[in-house]
Structures are given as structure tokens and as C-alpha cells.
Design a protein around this motif. Structure first.
Motif, PDB file in Angstrom:
ATOM      1  N   ARG A 144       0.826  -1.210   0.000  1.00 19.99           N
ATOM      2  CA  ARG A 144       0.000   0.000   0.000  1.00 19.99           C
ATOM      3  C   ARG A 144       0.862   1.263   0.000  1.00 19.99           C
ATOM      4  NH1 ARG A 144      -4.932   2.075   1.100  1.00 19.99           N
ATOM      5  NH2 ARG A 144      -5.061   3.942   2.392  1.00 19.99           N
ATOM      6  N   ALA A 145       1.953   1.249   0.771  1.00 21.33           N
ATOM      7  CA  ALA A 145       2.825   2.423   0.843  1.00 21.33           C
ATOM      8  C   ALA A 145       3.485   2.705  -0.503  1.00 21.33           C
ATOM      9  CB  ALA A 145       3.877   2.219   1.923  1.00 21.33           C
ATOM     10  N   LEU A 146       3.877   1.655  -1.234  1.00 19.24           N
ATOM     11  CA  LEU A 146       4.559   1.849  -2.506  1.00 19.24           C
ATOM     12  C   LEU A 146       3.608   2.271  -3.614  1.00 19.24           C
ATOM     13  CD1 LEU A 146       7.053  -1.158  -2.507  1.00 19.24           C
ATOM     14  CD2 LEU A 146       7.424   1.181  -1.746  1.00 19.24           C
ATOM     15  N   GLU A 147       2.329   1.979  -3.468  1.00 14.71           N
ATOM     16  CA  GLU A 147       1.361   2.349  -4.493  1.00 14.71           C
ATOM     17  C   GLU A 147       0.957   3.819  -4.422  1.00 14.71           C
ATOM     18  OE1 GLU A 147      -0.894  -2.014  -4.807  1.00 14.71           O
ATOM     19  OE2 GLU A 147      -1.864  -0.308  -3.856  1.00 14.71           O
ATOM     20  N   LEU A 148       1.136   4.426  -3.269  1.00 18.37           N
ATOM     21  CA  LEU A 148       0.686   5.810  -3.101  1.00 18.37           C
ATOM     22  C   LEU A 148       1.547   6.772  -3.930  1.00 18.37           C
ATOM     23  CD1 LEU A 148       0.065   5.865   0.760  1.00 18.37           C
ATOM     24  CD2 LEU A 148      -1.648   5.709  -1.065  1.00 18.37           C
ATOM     25  N   PRO A 149       0.936   7.734  -4.619  1.00 17.14           N
ATOM     26  CA  PRO A 149       1.722   8.730  -5.367  1.00 17.14           C
ATOM     27  C   PRO A 149       2.626   9.568  -4.468  1.00 17.14           C
ATOM     28  CG  PRO A 149      -0.579   8.732  -6.069  1.00 17.14           C
ATOM     29  CD  PRO A 149      -0.512   7.886  -4.839  1.00 17.14           C
ATOM     30  N   SER A 150       2.241   9.692  -3.185  1.00 13.72           N
ATOM     31  CA  SER A 150       3.052  10.495  -2.272  1.00 13.72           C
ATOM     32  C   SER A 150       4.427   9.872  -2.027  1.00 13.72           C
ATOM     33  CB  SER A 150       2.324  10.665  -0.933  1.00 13.72           C
ATOM     34  OG  SER A 150       2.046   9.395  -0.356  1.00 13.72           O
ATOM     35  N   THR A 151       4.570   8.582  -2.291  1.00 19.22           N
ATOM     36  CA  THR A 151       5.877   7.942  -2.152  1.00 19.22           C
ATOM     37  C   THR A 151       6.874   8.516  -3.143  1.00 19.22           C
ATOM     38  OG1 THR A 151       4.774   5.923  -1.410  1.00 19.22           O
ATOM     39  CG2 THR A 151       7.071   5.713  -2.083  1.00 19.22           C
ATOM     40  N   GLY A 152       6.376   8.986  -4.300  1.00 17.62           N
ATOM     41  CA  GLY A 152       7.236   9.644  -5.268  1.00 17.62           C
ATOM     42  C   GLY A 152       7.936   8.717  -6.230  1.00 17.62           C
ATOM     43  N   TRP A 153       7.569   7.431  -6.242  1.00 21.19           N
ATOM     44  CA  TRP A 153       8.219   6.505  -7.157  1.00 21.19           C
ATOM     45  C   TRP A 153       7.604   6.616  -8.550  1.00 21.19           C
ATOM     46  CZ3 TRP A 153       9.541   1.120  -4.676  1.00 21.19           C
ATOM     47  CH2 TRP A 153      10.519   1.319  -3.695  1.00 21.19           C
ATOM     48  N   SER A 154       8.451   6.660  -9.546  1.00 25.01           N
ATOM     49  CA  SER A 154       7.980   6.765 -10.931  1.00 25.01           C
ATOM     50  C   SER A 154       7.865   5.379 -11.554  1.00 25.01           C
ATOM     51  CB  SER A 154       8.945   7.628 -11.749  1.00 25.01           C
ATOM     52  OG  SER A 154      10.236   7.042 -11.764  1.00 25.01           O
ATOM     53  N   ARG A 155       6.994   5.288 -12.556  1.00 26.16           N
ATOM     54  CA  ARG A 155       6.849   4.079 -13.359  1.00 26.16           C
ATOM     55  C   ARG A 155       7.258   4.411 -14.792  1.00 26.16           C
ATOM     56  NH1 ARG A 155       3.555   5.222  -8.767  1.00 26.16           N
ATOM     57  NH2 ARG A 155       2.231   3.451  -8.245  1.00 26.16           N
ATOM     58  N   ARG A 156       8.110   3.582 -15.369  1.00 28.11           N
ATOM     59  CA  ARG A 156       8.548   3.821 -16.736  1.00 28.11           C
ATOM     60  C   ARG A 156       8.089   2.686 -17.641  1.00 28.11           C
ATOM     61  NH1 ARG A 156      13.402   4.135 -18.497  1.00 28.11           N
ATOM     62  NH2 ARG A 156      14.523   3.015 -16.869  1.00 28.11           N
ATOM     63  N   ALA A 199       4.781   3.666 -33.651  1.00 29.29           N
ATOM     64  CA  ALA A 199       5.751   4.541 -32.972  1.00 29.29           C
ATOM     65  C   ALA A 199       6.114   3.917 -31.627  1.00 29.29           C
ATOM     66  CB  ALA A 199       5.151   5.933 -32.759  1.00 29.29           C
ATOM     67  N   TRP A 200       7.428   3.876 -31.354  1.00 27.07           N
ATOM     68  CA  TRP A 200       7.900   3.422 -30.045  1.00 27.07           C
ATOM     69  C   TRP A 200       8.117   4.658 -29.165  1.00 27.07           C
ATOM     70  CZ3 TRP A 200       8.134  -1.271 -27.863  1.00 27.07           C
ATOM     71  CH2 TRP A 200       8.062  -2.389 -28.679  1.00 27.07           C
ATOM     72  N   ILE A 201       7.463   4.651 -27.984  1.00 31.71           N
ATOM     73  CA  ILE A 201       7.442   5.821 -27.111  1.00 31.71           C
ATOM     74  C   ILE A 201       7.834   5.390 -25.703  1.00 31.71           C
ATOM     75  CG2 ILE A 201       6.025   7.712 -26.215  1.00 31.71           C
ATOM     76  CD1 ILE A 201       4.137   7.182 -28.614  1.00 31.71           C
ATOM     77  N   ASN A 202       8.718   6.169 -25.078  1.00 33.31           N
ATOM     78  CA  ASN A 202       9.069   5.964 -23.666  1.00 33.31           C
ATOM     79  C   ASN A 202       8.199   6.883 -22.810  1.00 33.31           C
ATOM     80  OD1 ASN A 202      11.160   4.146 -24.362  1.00 33.31           O
ATOM     81  ND2 ASN A 202      12.565   5.859 -24.709  1.00 33.31           N
ATOM     82  N   VAL A 203       7.521   6.298 -21.834  1.00 37.50           N
ATOM     83  CA  VAL A 203       6.558   7.039 -21.011  1.00 37.50           C
ATOM     84  C   VAL A 203       6.952   6.911 -19.542  1.00 37.50           C
ATOM     85  CG1 VAL A 203       4.144   7.339 -20.392  1.00 37.50           C
ATOM     86  CG2 VAL A 203       4.743   6.562 -22.698  1.00 37.50           C
ATOM     87  N   THR A 204       6.953   8.037 -18.818  1.00 39.69           N
ATOM     88  CA  THR A 204       7.228   8.064 -17.376  1.00 39.69           C
ATOM     89  C   THR A 204       6.101   8.805 -16.675  1.00 39.69           C
ATOM     90  OG1 THR A 204       9.612   8.109 -17.783  1.00 39.69           O
ATOM     91  CG2 THR A 204       8.867   8.750 -15.586  1.00 39.69           C
ATOM     92  N   LEU A 205       5.554   8.184 -15.626  1.00 38.83           N
ATOM     93  CA  LEU A 205       4.477   8.813 -14.839  1.00 38.83           C
ATOM     94  C   LEU A 205       4.608   8.407 -13.386  1.00 38.83           C
ATOM     95  CD1 LEU A 205       2.293   6.242 -14.473  1.00 38.83           C
ATOM     96  CD2 LEU A 205       1.826   6.823 -16.836  1.00 38.83           C
ATOM     97  N   HIS A 206       3.832   9.082 -12.523  1.00 38.87           N
ATOM     98  CA  HIS A 206       3.907   8.835 -11.086  1.00 38.87           C
ATOM     99  C   HIS A 206       2.598   8.328 -10.492  1.00 38.87           C
ATOM    100  CE1 HIS A 206       7.406  11.461 -11.717  1.00 38.87           C
ATOM    101  NE2 HIS A 206       7.902  10.934 -10.609  1.00 38.87           N
ATOM    102  N   ASP A 207       1.478   8.664 -11.103  1.00 37.60           N
ATOM    103  CA  ASP A 207       0.194   8.294 -10.516  1.00 37.60           C
ATOM    104  C   ASP A 207      -0.106   6.810 -10.695  1.00 37.60           C
ATOM    105  OD1 ASP A 207      -0.060  10.849  -9.745  1.00 37.60           O
ATOM    106  OD2 ASP A 207      -1.624  11.405 -11.169  1.00 37.60           O
TER     107      ASP A 207
END
Length: 351
Positions: A144-156, A199-207
Motif C-alpha cells: 500500500r505504501a509503494l502504491e501511493l503517489p506520495s511515495t514519489g516513485w515513478s513508473r517507466r 511509434a515506439w514511445i518511452n513514457v514516465t508517470l507517477h500516478d
């Protein structure tokens, strides 16, 4: 002289403080989340469905507190005490559902895990046709802690999308998009290459909202036909093969998520030194001779200690005989003895 107030004996300086009451237990939802049964919301749904029993009684409220000493059953299966938090990297292939059970009877990701894995839950999800890195843990609070956006971890992610797009169009996603009436956070998308109609696209988000990458690229008339998650926070997919699962070392896990959850140190088992090895220092320690005598070893087996000095021999002292020239200490007999001379200086046997 004014009357002195009586001193309260309970406030005396040397008196010990009263002992605190025993710490109350945790809520059943939190406790079951810690042991990896599911998230708190999942546990609350289980309780509403009557799937949780405590000491033989069906639980009706998620606010019930337990200490871990109770007999807890989930789906009539006993729940063990929480283990030390652990986490694994898993390469999810496409075609697997990220859930423990599927209403449509499709194969789930948890059914494909190695049989020696403990009960784990996923940190976030990937949809049916997505593939790539998923983190698995036996601790619901950590998930649960790692899923929260407040943790600040990005997904690529690496996305292959049907359609043509420019980098200027992808830059418009930095402001976020609106999904189901809810605005998303910043989405950073960079064009890797245009390969024909794809098209091959690199995407980074936090939510990490449901189908966020696919729906964000749909706003640019792009249809994603392959989606691979390549990293989650500091953890990378790397060269982990499809369907492979690898545990993250406890030391590494403590360094990276120790600020979110308490991870006790594992006690390394004591190992006995191997025979014939240099592991034991006692093997090379010099033992006193009286210890050798006590154990019946060597010439002191009877327990007698070695005398301080040798006793003098009972033989009579050796008489020093001079050589032919009158000097003591020479050889007086034998093959190489010098020939003796008479009083006149002539050799024996000669006249």
C-alpha cells in the motif's frame, strides 16, 4: 510560620513510574494486510462476505482488534503470524490477470508463480495485455505504501502505438490529461523511433491510474498495441526473463524502503567450523602440557609434568685422556688416532 503543604508521596523523586498498559492489538484489516492476505480494502470485502473467522466466530466488522494470538481463518484456512517483509521482482507475461481469482476463469499471474513462493500480493497492477515488471511482497502495508503517489516513485514504460506522432504532440502530455473526470499528474513521453505505422514511445508517470498510459496516448489518436513496464521506482526489469521471479535481498530492501516500513535484520545462522579447515582458531592454540597429560596424549600420558631440568647422570665422570702430543680432548683411539711415541721420541715397534 505558615503551614507547610503535605507532600504527595506518589510524586516523590525516587518513586518509579507506573507501568504502561499492554499495547492494544491491530485492527483485523491491518493485521491481515501485513500477513499478505490482501490490501485493507480486500480484507474489508472479505469480512463483508463472511470469509473471515476469529476463534471460530464469523467476523462482522473490520474494526475488530487482534494481537496475533487468536485463531484466525480466511476461507477456512489458518493465517500464520506475519513474517519479515520480503519483496520479489517478477516479469509478467501478457495474457495473465493480475488478481488472485478471476470471475471469467482466465489464468491469473499468481497461478503462474513458482510453487515455493509464499502468499504474496502485487504492488499495483498490469492489465491483461500488458507485460513487464511487477513487484510482489508478502506485506500488505508495504504494498500500500509503494502504491501511493506520495511515495514519489515513478513508473517507466515502453509503448508501441499504432499511428504517427511528433515530439511536440507528446510534450502536451506534461500538463496531464483527464481520465473519468479526474486529472492525472505529469506524463513525460519521448519519441524513440517511428517504425512504419507504429511509434515506439518511452513514457514516465507517477500516478499509475488504471490504463493511464493507453488512455493518455489515445488523446493523441494513438492506439497502444504493446506495453512493457521497464521499471518501478529504483527496481529495473533488466534482463529478467518472462515468467521469471527473483527475490530482492533484505539488505537492499531495507536501504530502499526502510523509511516506509520497519524491516528487522535477519539473524544469520551460526555455522559449525568444518573439519580439516582453518575456521576454528582453537585448533591452532598451543595447549599446556598438563592438559595433554590429562587427556592421555604424548609421553606425559600418566599426568607427570616435565621436570624443570634433567637430573645428573649417575655414571662416573669421563676421564679426559690426552692425545699423543699431551693436549686434552684429542682422539685417543680408532682408525684416525695419532701414533704415540716413546720417551725417546721414537715410534713404537722401531729400534
Amino acid at each position: 510560620m505558615p503551614d507547610m503543604q503535605k507532600r504527595d508521596p506518589s510524586k516523590s523523586k525516587g518513586q518509579s513510574k507506573p507501568k504502561l498498559a499492554d499495547k492494544p492489538g491491530d485492527r483485523i484489516a491491518k493485521f491481515l494486510a501485513r500477513v499478505g492476505v490482501g490490501s485493507r480494502r480486500d480484507v474489508e470485502r472479505m469480512i463483508d462476505d463472511g470469509r473471515v473467522k476469529v476463534n471460530g466466530k464469523v467476523l462482522t466488522t473490520p474494526a475488530f482488534k487482534v494481537t496475533g494470538k487468536e485463531k484466525i481463518l480466511v476461507d477456512n484456512a489458518p493465517v500464520e503470524a506475519p513474517d519479515i517483509p520480503r519483496m520479489w521482482r517478477y516479469h509478467k507475461p501478457d495474457g495473465l490477470v493480475t488478481s488472485h481469482k478471476d470471475e471469467q476463469g482466465r489464468r491469473t499471474m499468481f497461478e503462474a508463480l513458482p510453487t515455493n513462493m509464499p502468499r504474496v500480493i502485487s504492488v499495483g497492477r498490469l492489465d491483461l495485455t500488458s507485460e513487464g515488471l511487477i513487484l510482489l511482497t508478502n506485506d500488505g502495508e508495504l504494498a500500500r505504501a509503494l502504491e501511493l503517489p506520495s511515495t514519489g516513485w515513478s513508473r517507466r514504460y515502453r509503448a508501441r502505438a499504432y499511428g504517427k506522432v511528433t515530439q511536440e504532440q507528446l510534450d502536451t502530455l506534461k500538463k496531464g490529461v483527464v481520465i473519468d473526470g479526474i486529472p492525472t499528474g505529469e506524463i513525460i513521453a519521448t519519441l524513440d523511433r517511428q517504425q512504419g505505422d507504429n511509434a515506439w514511445i518511452n513514457v514516465t508517470l507517477h500516478d499509475g491510474k488504471n490504463r493511464e498510459v493507453r488512455r493518455a496516448l489515445e488523446t493523441l489518436d494513438l492506439k497502444v498495441n504493446r506495453l512493457i513496464r521497464v521499471s518501478f521506482g529504483p527496481y529495473m526489469l533488466g534482463d529478467l526473463g518472462k515468467g521469471a521471479c527473483e527475490e530482492i535481498k533484505t539488505r537492499v530492501l531495507r536501504d530502499q524502503v526502510g523509511h516506509l516500513i520497519d524491516i528487522p535484520e535477519e539473524k544469520s545462522p551460526t555455522r559449525k567450523p568444518k573439519r580439516g579447515s582453518y575456521a576454528s582458531a582453537k585448533r591452532f592454540q598451543k595447549k599446556p602440557k598438563d592438559e595433554n597429560a590429562a587427556k592421555g596424549r604424548g609421553k606425559f600420558a600418566k599426568g607427570s609434568a616435565k621436570p624443570a631440568s634433567k637430573p645428573k647422570s649417575k655414571r662416573p665422570a669421563k676421564k679426559i685422556v690426552g692425545n699423543a702430543y699431551g693436549k686434552p680432548g684429542g682422539k685417543t683411539s680408532g682408525k684416525y688416532a695419532p701414533r704415540s711415541h716413546g720417551k725417546s721420541g721414537q715410534r713404537k715397534g722401531k729400534t
